[in-house]
Design a protein around this motif. Structure first.
Motif, mmCIF file in Angstrom:
data_model
loop_
_atom_site.group_PDB
_atom_site.id
_atom_site.type_symbol
_atom_site.label_atom_id
_atom_site.label_comp_id
_atom_site.label_asym_id
_atom_site.label_seq_id
_atom_site.Cartn_x
_atom_site.Cartn_y
_atom_site.Cartn_z
ATOM 1 N N SER A 125 0.961 -1.529 0.074
ATOM 2 C CA SER A 125 0.012 0.352 -0.241
ATOM 3 C C SER A 125 0.985 1.165 0.151
ATOM 4 C CB SER A 125 -0.869 0.400 1.107
ATOM 5 O OG SER A 125 -1.447 -1.396 1.679
ATOM 6 N N LEU A 126 2.414 1.232 1.006
ATOM 7 C CA LEU A 126 2.778 2.414 1.047
ATOM 8 C C LEU A 126 3.935 1.982 0.564
ATOM 9 C CD1 LEU A 126 2.209 3.154 4.672
ATOM 10 C CD2 LEU A 126 1.151 4.362 2.965
ATOM 11 N N ALA A 127 4.594 2.862 -0.428
ATOM 12 C CA ALA A 127 5.816 2.812 -1.476
ATOM 13 C C ALA A 127 6.713 2.833 -0.600
ATOM 14 C CB ALA A 127 6.131 3.868 -2.381
ATOM 15 N N ALA A 128 8.189 2.143 0.416
ATOM 16 C CA ALA A 128 8.675 1.873 1.262
ATOM 17 C C ALA A 128 8.032 2.563 3.064
ATOM 18 C CB ALA A 128 9.734 2.988 1.022
ATOM 19 N N TYR A 129 6.763 2.503 2.669
ATOM 20 C CA TYR A 129 6.189 3.211 3.916
ATOM 21 C C TYR A 129 6.603 4.415 4.092
ATOM 22 C CZ TYR A 129 6.168 -1.282 6.385
ATOM 23 O OH TYR A 129 4.975 -3.424 6.734
ATOM 24 N N THR A 130 7.106 4.682 2.762
ATOM 25 C CA THR A 130 6.640 6.276 3.136
ATOM 26 C C THR A 130 6.077 7.054 1.637
ATOM 27 O OG1 THR A 130 8.409 8.571 3.329
ATOM 28 C CG2 THR A 130 8.778 7.254 1.296
ATOM 29 N N ALA A 131 5.203 6.233 1.195
ATOM 30 C CA ALA A 131 4.532 7.171 -0.032
ATOM 31 C C ALA A 131 2.992 6.155 -0.549
ATOM 32 C CB ALA A 131 4.849 7.244 -0.776
ATOM 33 N N GLU A 132 2.173 7.070 0.137
ATOM 34 C CA GLU A 132 0.663 5.931 -0.431
ATOM 35 C C GLU A 132 0.774 5.802 -1.842
ATOM 36 O OE1 GLU A 132 -2.773 7.790 2.529
ATOM 37 O OE2 GLU A 132 -2.794 8.136 0.692
ATOM 38 N N LYS A 251 5.161 15.289 -0.874
ATOM 39 C CA LYS A 251 3.793 15.142 -0.630
ATOM 40 C C LYS A 251 3.201 14.098 -0.930
ATOM 41 C CE LYS A 251 4.168 19.919 -1.946
ATOM 42 N NZ LYS A 251 5.059 20.323 -0.298
ATOM 43 N N ARG A 252 3.920 13.637 -0.202
ATOM 44 C CA ARG A 252 2.814 12.363 -0.189
ATOM 45 C C ARG A 252 2.445 11.526 0.722
ATOM 46 N NH1 ARG A 252 0.677 10.143 -5.249
ATOM 47 N NH2 ARG A 252 0.045 8.908 -4.592
ATOM 48 N N SER A 253 1.018 11.092 1.191
ATOM 49 C CA SER A 253 1.168 10.217 3.144
ATOM 50 C C SER A 253 2.309 9.435 3.119
ATOM 51 C CB SER A 253 -0.075 10.258 3.479
ATOM 52 O OG SER A 253 -0.954 11.427 3.265
ATOM 53 N N GLY A 254 2.036 8.923 4.358
ATOM 54 C CA GLY A 254 2.685 7.850 4.228
ATOM 55 C C GLY A 254 3.544 7.286 6.348
ATOM 56 N N THR A 255 4.149 7.034 6.461
ATOM 57 C CA THR A 255 4.419 6.591 7.982
ATOM 58 C C THR A 255 5.672 6.797 8.299
ATOM 59 O OG1 THR A 255 4.179 4.045 7.767
ATOM 60 C CG2 THR A 255 2.062 5.505 7.988
ATOM 61 N N ASN A 256 6.643 6.830 6.986
ATOM 62 C CA ASN A 256 8.267 6.931 7.447
ATOM 63 C C ASN A 256 8.514 7.796 6.853
ATOM 64 O OD1 ASN A 256 10.402 6.220 8.034
ATOM 65 N ND2 ASN A 256 10.402 4.207 6.345
#
Ligand SMILES: Cc1ncc(COP(=O)(O)O)c(C=O)c1O
Length: 326
Positions: A125-132, A251-256
């Motif tokens: 879902s998240l590229a590298a946990y950093t970008a949706e 600019k993209r949502s993520g968690t990292n």
């Protein structure tokens, strides 16, 4: 600043302990397994769910059921997929991404250079946990090309905006519920799909990898917090991305948070000693397939207890990072 590593919620621990003490003998499926599977069906919107004992087990079950070549991003996804595909002798084709982030244009370009007809795109879902990832756009394109979308939603299950981990968009969703994932039970995983044949083809593996009722009880309870946790973690990460100069996929949502630098081991050591996290480490280094294939350090906000991500701590994290990195 007091930062705490993420743990299963107290209510989750209690639900698991209660199930461990339950000495009843149940006929057929354990009620906690049924409960976890029913809750997951509501969250993904898929008809079928199987709770299993790890994320890798879920990946093995799905890859085993797929035939043809499978597309995977060239970076920013879980490296276990590469190892499991190799173990099962499945053909993978790496598609070019922008530092893990895929787009319809990049996918189309890769497909133009591939002779075979891929059966599936396997993406987190998240590229590298950093970008949706733009899952909806990718899924619409893949539908036209008759390519199944398999989404590893370990980092985003329960997304309140329903852009990620949504069974109306992805054909197959799977996730790890190990530590420190979004559904943070310490162990376990699941597969969710409308495609009964994916489950039928791997029925022996599903039986072999079944989850304990204790893990299922944990999943059923921890799912209650998943949406809120994802919101808190992605909002905290966006706040930091907006305050820190050079971050990947700002600019993209993520968690990292991923910060390019020339000497990742040294910077990582400095960040570790300044960011003093109670529990475990939240700093990792690149290049590596699971994140990005260039020199960088990652501040894994996703590994923190969402409740310690208040404005004061976020301001301090931002100050520490700016001081060390720039
Ligand atoms: C995105 C992702 N998928 C799957 C896995 C594997 O999960 P498990 O450790 O439960 O096998 C991981 C593990 O870190 C992961 O990050």
């Amino acid at each position: 600043m007091h930062l705490k590593y993420k743990r299963a919620h107290k209510k989750t621990q209690e639900a698991m302990a209660l199930t461990a003490q339950d000495s009843n003998i149940y006929k057929g499926m354990h009620p906690q397994l049924r409960k976890a599977q029913e809750k997951l069906k509501i969250i993904t919107g898929h008809k079928h769910v199987r709770v299993v004992n790890s994320g890798n087990a879920a990946i093995m079950i799905v890859l085993n059921s797929l035939e043809g070549p499978i597309l995977v991003p060239d970076q920013g996804s879980w490296s276990g997929v590469l190892k499991i595909a190799d173990f099962l002798s499945k053909d993978l084709i790496k598609v070019e991404t922008d530092k893990g982030l895929l787009s319809v244009d990049l996918l189309e370009e890769s497909l133009n250079n591939i002779a075979e007809n891929p059966q599936a795109l396997f993406i987190s879902s998240l590229a590298a946990y950093t970008a949706e990832q733009p899952i909806l756009e990718l899924a619409n394109f893949c539908k036209d090309q008759e390519i199944l979308v398999v989404e590893d939603a370990s980092g985003a299950i329960g997304d309140p905006e329903k852009k990620l981990g949504n069974g109306k968009i992805s054909n197959i969703i799977l996730a790890s519920t190990g530590s420190p994932k979004l559904v943070n039970v310490g162990s376990g995983g699941f597969i969710s799909t409308d495609k009964q044949e994916i489950l039928d083809k791997s029925s022996l593996l599903i039986r072999s990898f079944r989850s304990s009722p204790i893990i299922a009880a944990g999943i059923a309870q921890e799912l209650e917090f998943a949406g809120d946790n994802y919101k808190k973690l992605s909002q905290a990460t966006s706040y930091l991305k907006n305050r820190i100069k050079e971050v990947i996929h700002q600019k993209r949502s993520g968690t990292n948070l991923i910060l390019p630098c020339s000497d990742p081991p040294r910077r990582a050591q400095e960040l570790r000693s300044s960011l003093n996290v109670e529990g475990k480490n939240i700093i990792t280094i690149c290049p590596r397939y699971d994140r990005i294939e260039e020199r960088a350090v990652c501040v894994e906000i996703k590994n923190l207890d969402p409740d310690c991500l208040n404005k004061k701590n976020l301001r301090e994290i931002s100050a520490v990072i700016t001081d060390i990195m720039f």
